[in-house]
Design a protein around this motif. Structure first.
Motif, PDB file in Angstrom:
ATOM      1  N   MET A  21       0.674  -0.931  -0.304  1.00 14.34           N
ATOM      2  CA  MET A  21      -0.279  -0.154  -0.450  1.00 14.34           C
ATOM      3  C   MET A  21       1.097   0.773  -0.249  1.00 14.34           C
ATOM      4  N   GLN A  22       0.541   2.181  -0.873  1.00  6.85           N
ATOM      5  CA  GLN A  22       1.413   3.212  -0.957  1.00  6.85           C
ATOM      6  C   GLN A  22       0.749   4.469  -0.657  1.00  6.85           C
ATOM      7  N   ILE A  23       1.788   5.144   0.030  1.00  3.16           N
ATOM      8  CA  ILE A  23       1.138   6.418   1.210  1.00  3.16           C
ATOM      9  C   ILE A  23       1.619   7.529   1.056  1.00  3.16           C
ATOM     10  N   ARG A  24       1.518   8.576   1.258  1.00  2.00           N
ATOM     11  CA  ARG A  24       1.790   9.873   1.088  1.00  2.00           C
ATOM     12  C   ARG A  24       1.621  11.120   2.284  1.00  2.00           C
ATOM     13  N   ILE A  25       2.234  11.470   3.444  1.00  2.00           N
ATOM     14  CA  ILE A  25       1.939  11.430   4.500  1.00  2.00           C
ATOM     15  C   ILE A  25       2.021  12.961   4.004  1.00  2.00           C
ATOM     16  N   GLU A  26       0.869  13.939   4.021  1.00  2.00           N
ATOM     17  CA  GLU A  26      -0.050  15.158   4.129  1.00  2.00           C
ATOM     18  C   GLU A  26       0.450  16.192   5.572  1.00  2.00           C
ATOM     19  N   SER A  27       0.479  16.136   6.981  1.00  3.02           N
ATOM     20  CA  SER A  27       0.876  16.071   8.260  1.00  3.02           C
ATOM     21  C   SER A  27       1.350  15.068   9.289  1.00  3.02           C
ATOM     22  N   ALA A  28       2.435  16.322   9.936  1.00  3.42           N
ATOM     23  CA  ALA A  28       2.135  14.833  10.791  1.00  3.42           C
ATOM     24  C   ALA A  28       2.766  15.409  12.179  1.00  3.42           C
ATOM     25  N   ASP A  29       2.270  15.893  13.299  1.00  2.00           N
ATOM     26  CA  ASP A  29       2.193  16.150  14.827  1.00  2.00           C
ATOM     27  C   ASP A  29       2.946  15.265  16.460  1.00  2.00           C
ATOM     28  N   MET A  30       3.484  15.303  16.934  1.00  2.00           N
ATOM     29  CA  MET A  30       3.345  14.120  18.223  1.00  2.00           C
ATOM     30  C   MET A  30       4.107  15.668  19.011  1.00  2.00           C
ATOM     31  N   THR A  31       3.564  15.355  20.327  1.00  5.14           N
ATOM     32  CA  THR A  31       3.411  15.954  21.990  1.00  5.14           C
ATOM     33  C   THR A  31       3.923  14.724  22.603  1.00  5.14           C
ATOM     34  N   TYR A  32       4.716  15.691  23.530  1.00 10.31           N
ATOM     35  CA  TYR A  32       4.993  14.516  24.826  1.00 10.31           C
ATOM     36  C   TYR A  32       4.823  15.028  26.659  1.00 10.31           C
ATOM     37  N   THR A  33       4.638  14.221  26.627  1.00 11.16           N
ATOM     38  CA  THR A  33       4.346  15.094  27.938  1.00 11.16           C
ATOM     39  C   THR A  33       4.527  13.538  29.582  1.00 11.16           C
ATOM     40  N   LYS A  34       5.362  14.272  30.088  1.00 13.55           N
ATOM     41  CA  LYS A  34       5.507  13.449  31.378  1.00 13.55           C
ATOM     42  C   LYS A  34       4.070  12.529  32.359  1.00 13.55           C
ATOM     43  N   GLU A  35       3.626  13.318  31.633  1.00 15.27           N
ATOM     44  CA  GLU A  35       1.957  12.769  32.667  1.00 15.27           C
ATOM     45  C   GLU A  35       0.886  11.477  31.537  1.00 15.27           C
ATOM     46  N   ASP A  36       1.181  11.733  30.386  1.00 17.81           N
ATOM     47  CA  ASP A  36       0.502  11.207  29.769  1.00 17.81           C
ATOM     48  C   ASP A  36       1.517  10.276  28.098  1.00 17.81           C
ATOM     49  N   GLY A  37       2.445  10.782  27.742  1.00 14.26           N
ATOM     50  CA  GLY A  37       3.498  10.159  27.383  1.00 14.26           C
ATOM     51  C   GLY A  37       2.942  10.900  25.976  1.00 14.26           C
ATOM     52  N   TYR A  38       3.706   9.919  24.852  1.00 15.13           N
ATOM     53  CA  TYR A  38       3.504  10.689  23.228  1.00 15.13           C
ATOM     54  C   TYR A  38       2.013  10.726  22.550  1.00 15.13           C
ATOM     55  N   LEU A  39       1.807  11.661  22.336  1.00 14.31           N
ATOM     56  CA  LEU A  39       0.718  11.929  21.316  1.00 14.31           C
ATOM     57  C   LEU A  39       0.838  12.641  20.387  1.00 14.31           C
ATOM     58  N   GLY A  40       0.319  11.228  18.903  1.00  9.73           N
ATOM     59  CA  GLY A  40       0.594  12.140  17.973  1.00  9.73           C
ATOM     60  C   GLY A  40      -0.770  11.808  16.837  1.00  9.73           C
TER      61      GLY A  40
ATOM     62  N   ASP B 242       4.236  -4.368   9.259  1.00 13.60           N
ATOM     63  CA  ASP B 242       5.076  -3.117  10.286  1.00 13.60           C
ATOM     64  C   ASP B 242       5.479  -2.445   9.898  1.00 13.60           C
ATOM     65  N   ARG B 243       5.892  -2.315   8.569  1.00 16.00           N
ATOM     66  CA  ARG B 243       7.251  -0.816   8.190  1.00 16.00           C
ATOM     67  C   ARG B 243       6.005  -0.042   7.832  1.00 16.00           C
ATOM     68  N   LEU B 244       4.816  -0.438   7.018  1.00 14.97           N
ATOM     69  CA  LEU B 244       3.529   0.492   6.949  1.00 14.97           C
ATOM     70  C   LEU B 244       3.663   1.170   8.316  1.00 14.97           C
ATOM     71  N   PHE B 245       3.324   0.063   9.217  1.00 17.95           N
ATOM     72  CA  PHE B 245       2.176   1.008  10.730  1.00 17.95           C
ATOM     73  C   PHE B 245       4.127   1.851  10.891  1.00 17.95           C
ATOM     74  N   ASP B 246       5.293   1.527  10.558  1.00 21.07           N
ATOM     75  CA  ASP B 246       6.251   2.273  11.521  1.00 21.07           C
ATOM     76  C   ASP B 246       6.563   3.166  10.251  1.00 21.07           C
ATOM     77  N   SER B 247       6.301   3.230   9.760  1.00 26.01           N
ATOM     78  CA  SER B 247       6.688   5.006   8.624  1.00 26.01           C
ATOM     79  C   SER B 247       5.725   6.010   9.002  1.00 26.01           C
ATOM     80  N   LEU B 248       3.594   5.061   9.583  1.00 28.25           N
ATOM     81  CA  LEU B 248       3.376   6.292  10.099  1.00 28.25           C
ATOM     82  C   LEU B 248       4.337   6.970  11.255  1.00 28.25           C
ATOM     83  N   VAL B 249       4.467   6.227  12.736  1.00 25.87           N
ATOM     84  CA  VAL B 249       5.115   6.269  13.852  1.00 25.87           C
ATOM     85  C   VAL B 249       5.984   7.516  13.348  1.00 25.87           C
ATOM     86  N   GLU B 250       6.853   6.848  12.682  1.00 24.06           N
ATOM     87  CA  GLU B 250       8.578   7.790  12.258  1.00 24.06           C
ATOM     88  C   GLU B 250       8.231   9.177  11.328  1.00 24.06           C
TER      89      GLU B 250
END
Length: 88
Positions: free
Chosen positions: A1-20, A72-80
């Motif tokens: 499956m071919q994807i194209r990233i349009e936008s991405a963001d990620m925040t981190y707080t000690k209390e909640d961890g990572y939210l992207g 896993d590569r597809l999912f990992d590319s979104l996390v990255e």
């Protein structure tokens, strides 16, 4: 499956961890998708997949969901993409 990233963001707080969020398009799909990623440790990720802007064909989003579970590569590319936005 071919994807194209349009936008991405990620925040981190000690209390909640990572939210992207990653908005991405899939080749031959008319609507974009948004995945919400959540992890306390940046190792094990929970996610939610939705249409990004407006509803679309349920069969197509189910196909994307299945691809995320199996490729896993597809999912990992979104996390990255989201993690790269954290560094900015």
């Amino acid at each position: 499956m071919q994807i194209r990233i349009e936008s991405a963001d990620m925040t981190y707080t000690k209390e909640d961890g990572y939210l992207g969020h990653v908005v991405f398009a899939v080749e031959n799909h008319p609507k974009s998708y948004e995945i919400t990623l959540l992890s306390k440790s940046a190792r094990d990720w929970s996610y939610s997949l939705n249409f990004a802007r407006e509803s679309g064909d349920e069969l197509l989003i189910e196909a994307v969901e299945e691809a995320l579970e199996e490729d896993d590569r597809l999912f990992d590319s979104l996390v990255e993409a989201a993690m790269a936005a954290l560094d900015k």
